[in-house]
Structures are given as C-alpha cells and as structure tokens.
Design an enzyme around this catalytic site. Sequence first.
Site, PDB file in Angstrom:
ATOM      1  N   LYS A  90       0.837  -1.211   0.000  1.00 59.77           N
ATOM      2  CA  LYS A  90       0.000   0.000   0.000  1.00 59.77           C
ATOM      3  C   LYS A  90       0.867   1.255   0.000  1.00 59.77           C
ATOM      4  O   LYS A  90       0.669   2.161  -0.820  1.00 59.77           O
ATOM      5  CB  LYS A  90      -0.911   0.018   1.223  1.00 59.77           C
ATOM      6  CG  LYS A  90      -1.807   1.251   1.306  1.00 59.77           C
ATOM      7  CD  LYS A  90      -2.499   1.349   2.659  1.00 59.77           C
ATOM      8  CE  LYS A  90      -1.514   1.797   3.716  1.00 59.77           C
ATOM      9  NZ  LYS A  90      -2.150   2.071   5.022  1.00 59.77           N
ATOM     10  N   ASP A 106      -5.898   1.178   0.661  1.00 61.83           N
ATOM     11  CA  ASP A 106      -6.016   1.510   2.074  1.00 61.83           C
ATOM     12  C   ASP A 106      -7.401   1.092   2.562  1.00 61.83           C
ATOM     13  O   ASP A 106      -8.223   0.568   1.801  1.00 61.83           O
ATOM     14  CB  ASP A 106      -5.721   2.994   2.313  1.00 61.83           C
ATOM     15  CG  ASP A 106      -6.913   3.888   1.999  1.00 61.83           C
ATOM     16  OD1 ASP A 106      -7.778   3.481   1.204  1.00 61.83           O
ATOM     17  OD2 ASP A 106      -6.974   4.996   2.556  1.00 61.83           O
TER      18      ASP A 106
END
Length: 211
Positions: free
Chosen positions: A133, A151
């Site tokens: 991420k 996220d």
Amino acid sequence: MNIKDLVMEINKLKASPVAEEISRRMREFEELHEKSDYEWFSELCFCILTSYSSAELGLKIQKELGYENFLRLPLETLCDKLRKGGHRFWEKRANFIVCARNFRNIKEIVTGFSDERKAREWLVRNIKGLGYKEASHFLRNVGYRNVAILDRHVIRVMFEYGLINEVPKTVTRKKYLEFEQKLEKLAEELNLSLGELDLYMWFMKTGKVLK
C-alpha cells in the site's frame, strides 16, 4: 449495492467539481515526477509516515520538516519532532526514515525500472516501513498512474459494492495483487487510471481529495 452502482456513483463524481480537483491533484503528481531526488525522498518519508496513521498527519509533518530535515536530522531529534508532531509510532517511523537515507537517490533507482510494478517490488523489499500500500502510494504521488493504493477506505468501498466478499484483517501480497486486478477492470470500464480511481473511491469515504 453492486459494481454497476459503483460505476454509476463514480460517473456522477466524474461529472461534478470533484473531477477537476482530482485532475489538478494528478497534475501535481506529474509535476513531482520531474523534480529532484530530494523531493522524491520527502515524498517517500511522507508515505512511511502514513502507515498506521493518516495522510493528514503525514502531510502536516512533511510540511513542517521538509526534505532537508528528513535527510539530515539526527535520529534522536527526528524522534522528538515526530513525537511532538503527534505521530503515535514516532520512534519506529524515525528509524525507518533514517534507514531510508541509504536510498536518498530514490528517483534514480525507481526510474531505472522498466515499469512501476517492478519498482514496487524493489521498494517493498528494500525500504523498511513500506508495504504494498505505502509503496503504491509513493509511486502514485511521484507520477506513476497504474498501481492501486489499497487503504482501508478503498477496501471498504470494494466490499460495500461487492467487488470483494469480505474485509480481510490482513492484506497479503497475493491478496493485494488480486484486489488490484479487480480494480484494474473497474478502472478500464470507467476510463480512469488506477491512480485516479483511488482518489475517487477515497473521496467517496472521506469527502476529501488528498495526496
């Protein structure tokens, strides 16, 4: 709700003032792509700070410190700055930033890869504090469009509109790539890059367009 509903919602946003805000943000990322290793290193530190925190806090600390302090402050002083800045994991993040100084030529390194997916693998393997991420977030912010930033907000939207069956407690590499592939198909249908799609989905949950 299903994928058709999600397409409809994002198409509504594409026809709203949000679209220009997202276009402006994407232009900022493209401009950063042309800047120096120093600015890229500052962005790398920003993404390290957002892990287990928020983009707002990472942005606040980045503005306060700038790349010179990220590059040169002694560890103890950097710890103190992050603690006073309100970061919960100030000691660990300061250590990650100091370790990242070994790669202060980060632009040279990343642009040496033939595509952003290969660069992401290198980032995850070599930069402490970056998972998929955070590495994707960094790449998008320095002008690469075709990685997904999974996220919690984006994953929640994916779940609510039926792209995935559950919100996983942890996102493994295999799961990350699987989810990213689902978003690639959605982005193609919407005629968006993954970087743009992320901003639209993030806006749906937060009402904001941040980097």
